[in-house]
Design an enzyme around this catalytic site. Structure first.
Site, PDB file in Angstrom:
ATOM      1  N   CYS A 186      -5.953  -2.996   2.068  1.00 31.29           N
ATOM      2  CA  CYS A 186      -5.776  -2.931   3.523  1.00 31.29           C
ATOM      3  C   CYS A 186      -7.094  -3.027   4.287  1.00 31.29           C
ATOM      4  CB  CYS A 186      -4.988  -1.673   3.896  1.00 31.29           C
ATOM      5  SG  CYS A 186      -4.284  -1.727   5.563  1.00 31.29           S
ATOM      6  N   GLU A 238       0.837  -1.209   0.000  1.00 35.38           N
ATOM      7  CA  GLU A 238       0.000   0.000   0.000  1.00 35.38           C
ATOM      8  C   GLU A 238       0.870   1.256   0.000  1.00 35.38           C
ATOM      9  OE1 GLU A 238      -3.811   1.767   2.538  1.00 35.38           O
ATOM     10  OE2 GLU A 238      -2.456   0.336   3.492  1.00 35.38           O
ATOM     11  N   LYS A 293      -9.686   2.499  -2.879  1.00 29.84           N
ATOM     12  CA  LYS A 293     -10.036   1.910  -1.588  1.00 29.84           C
ATOM     13  C   LYS A 293     -11.385   2.426  -1.091  1.00 29.84           C
ATOM     14  CE  LYS A 293      -7.863   1.445   3.019  1.00 29.84           C
ATOM     15  NZ  LYS A 293      -6.598   1.748   3.740  1.00 29.84           N
TER      16      LYS A 293
END
Length: 282
Positions: free
Chosen positions: A153, A43, A116
């Protein structure tokens, strides 16, 4: 293509963007020399994990996607004939920022991006200061090595996204992370294997590693690496990565295993979307 050789990385923040990019370029060349057909980075790979603090100076790491970093790695992808998953900080326009992963095909073409969805706002993970929630859905990308998806994540804690990626046809889902020790350790061990089993695909989960005290001093988080690939049967493919060292990991994923596992368990036959309405109720 049945067996796909996948490479993924875990790295400690060096202190500057250019050296991080150079490190990952070198790793890409090394992965290609080992026969890897696709490589994925952690990330926000070219910067520190700046969610530790709330500081507008870190907005300077954002860039357009496609943009300078994606174009630089697209040229390398074309040279080496390797697919890439590039997690970057995206600026759509001033003040409109996303935590994004670009996907580059083996011929250097830009296939698209994932933003995300789930943005934490917790001590040392102040991401709402830096990112808007993703708004591009859960795309999959038809690459030279198969159909891939991305979950970034904090997204991994939400099962709905994993399922949508499966319904969209993903064979491998890449899950780049910046995950710190503590209560997350147990979740790191179980969530991605559980997602792989529930959805009948491969998951490649990589995490930042090492202490970023060169950026944050006493506030720094010591990321624990431990990157891994897991199959649709929930078993690790090879060993889990180091918990403390920079590492390029290469694993062979046999995509034929997806059919074997799905026909054994028949989760897709037996699922009941007609009964799941409360999941998406506000």
């Amino acid at each position: 293509m049945t067996v796909v050789r996948v490479a993924f990385t875990q790295a400690t923040w060096t202190g500057d963007k250019e050296s991080m990019i150079a490190l990952h370029e070198a790793w890409t060349r090394e992965a290609a020399s080992q026969g890897a057909q696709i490589i994925a980075f952690q990330e926000l790979f070219y910067g520190p994990y700046f969610g530790i603090t709330q500081d507008t100076a870190y907005y300077d790491y954002a860039e357009s996607v496609p943009g300078p970093t994606t174009e630089r790695f697209a040229a390398l992808a074309k040279e080496l004939g390797i697919v890439m998953v590039l997690p970057v900080y995206e600026e759509e326009q001033p003040g409109v920022l996303y935590n994004t992963a670009a996907v580059i095909d083996a011929d250097g073409s830009y296939l698209g991006k994932y933003r995300k969805h789930h943005i934490p706002n917790l001590p040392k993970f102040w991401e709402k200061f830096y990112f808007r929630p993703g708004n591009l859905g859960y795309p999959v990308f038809e690459t030279a090595v198969g159909t891939i998806g991305v979950n970034i994540c904090y997204d991994r804690h939400f099962p709905e996204g994993w399922r949508v990626l499966a319904l969209n046809g993903a064979q491998i889902v890449f899950n780049p992370n910046a995950t710190a020790p503590g209560i997350s350790n147990k979740l790191w061990e179980i969530e991605q294997p559980a997602a792989a089993v529930a959805n009948g695909y491969f998951v490649v989960a990589n995490n930042r590693v090492g202490l970023e005290d060169n950026e944050y001093g006493d506030q720094a988080v010591n990321f624990y690496g431990s990157s891994y690939a897991v199959g649709p049967d929930g078993n690790y493919v090879g060993e889990v990565g180091s918990s403390s060292e920079n590492q390029l990991i290469v694993r062979d994923l046999d995509l034929d295993q997806i059919r074997v596992v799905r026909e054994r368990w028949q989760f897709f036959r037996d699922r009941r979307p007609d009964a799941y309405g409360p999941i998406v109720a506000p």
